[in-house]
Design a protein around this motif. Structure first.
Motif, PDB file in Angstrom:
ATOM      1  N   LEU A  63       5.058  -5.530  -4.272  1.00 21.02           N
ATOM      2  CA  LEU A  63       6.450  -5.098  -4.415  1.00 21.02           C
ATOM      3  C   LEU A  63       7.076  -4.783  -3.066  1.00 21.02           C
ATOM      4  O   LEU A  63       8.231  -5.144  -2.812  1.00 21.02           O
ATOM      5  CB  LEU A  63       6.533  -3.878  -5.335  1.00 21.02           C
ATOM      6  N   TYR A  64       6.324  -4.128  -2.187  1.00 22.68           N
ATOM      7  CA  TYR A  64       6.832  -3.830  -0.852  1.00 22.68           C
ATOM      8  C   TYR A  64       7.154  -5.116  -0.100  1.00 22.68           C
ATOM      9  O   TYR A  64       8.196  -5.247   0.518  1.00 22.68           O
ATOM     10  CB  TYR A  64       5.805  -3.003  -0.076  1.00 22.68           C
TER      11      TYR A  64
ATOM     12  N   SER B 114      -3.326  -0.913  -8.661  1.00 22.65           N
ATOM     13  CA  SER B 114      -2.053  -0.250  -8.359  1.00 22.65           C
ATOM     14  C   SER B 114      -1.705  -0.418  -6.879  1.00 22.65           C
ATOM     15  O   SER B 114      -0.543  -0.617  -6.527  1.00 22.65           O
ATOM     16  CB  SER B 114      -2.113   1.225  -8.741  1.00 22.65           C
ATOM     17  N   LYS B 115      -2.721  -0.364  -5.987  1.00 20.14           N
ATOM     18  CA  LYS B 115      -2.468  -0.589  -4.566  1.00 20.14           C
ATOM     19  C   LYS B 115      -1.974  -2.015  -4.324  1.00 20.14           C
ATOM     20  O   LYS B 115      -1.071  -2.236  -3.519  1.00 20.14           O
ATOM     21  CB  LYS B 115      -3.746  -0.337  -3.749  1.00 20.14           C
TER      22      LYS B 115
ATOM     23  N   VAL C  59      -0.420  -3.995  -6.462  1.00 18.52           N
ATOM     24  CA  VAL C  59       0.939  -4.130  -7.010  1.00 18.52           C
ATOM     25  C   VAL C  59       1.955  -3.508  -6.067  1.00 18.52           C
ATOM     26  O   VAL C  59       3.017  -4.072  -5.814  1.00 18.52           O
ATOM     27  CB  VAL C  59       1.013  -3.501  -8.419  1.00 18.52           C
ATOM     28  N   MET C  60       1.640  -2.346  -5.500  1.00 17.60           N
ATOM     29  CA  MET C  60       2.555  -1.697  -4.552  1.00 17.60           C
ATOM     30  C   MET C  60       2.766  -2.561  -3.312  1.00 17.60           C
ATOM     31  O   MET C  60       3.877  -2.687  -2.810  1.00 17.60           O
ATOM     32  CB  MET C  60       2.019  -0.319  -4.150  1.00 17.60           C
ATOM     33  N   PHE C  61       1.696  -3.179  -2.818  1.00 16.97           N
ATOM     34  CA  PHE C  61       1.821  -4.047  -1.650  1.00 16.97           C
ATOM     35  C   PHE C  61       2.695  -5.248  -1.962  1.00 16.97           C
ATOM     36  O   PHE C  61       3.564  -5.618  -1.164  1.00 16.97           O
ATOM     37  CB  PHE C  61       0.437  -4.514  -1.180  1.00 16.97           C
TER      38      PHE C  61
END
Length: 108
Positions: free
Chosen positions: A15-16, A8-9, A11-13
């Motif tokens: 997307l950011y 999840s970390k 994926v967030m990176f």
């Protein structure tokens, strides 16, 4: 920590990174546009920087350099807590030398 946490970390990176790159790309393209009424660039300083870069680089690389320059301008505005003002590099040097007279001999 579980593998789901790390995924999840990651994926967030990703997307950011994608969103920030897309936004900077749109800002760069909008700064390179020509005004329809006056046929002059919207931001003449960025436009001249882009045309100089296009002489030696591919257009996509030049747009990447414009994105980097805009990012530097944004962080300088945040650092100095000043609003954006379009000035040429020559005017910037004059203002810098007026504010720092002791560094006048080191300036180009």
């Amino acid at each position: 920590m579980t593998i789901i946490y790390y995924l999840s970390k990651m994926v967030m990176f990703i997307l950011y990174y994608l969103y920030s790159n897309t936004i900077l790309h749109m800002v760069a393209l909008n700064n390179l546009k020509m005004d329809k009424g006056t046929k002059t660039p919207v931001n003449p300083v960025i436009h001249s920087y882009y045309t100089n870069k296009c002489k030696s680089k591919k257009k996509n690389v030049a747009i990447g350099a414009v994105m980097h320059k805009i990012c530097n301008i944004i962080f300088a505005m945040l650092r100095d807590n000043k609003p954006f003002k379009i000035i040429t590099p020559h005017e910037h040097c004059e203002q810098y030398l007026a504010a720092h007279p002791d560094k006048a001999r080191n300036a180009a």
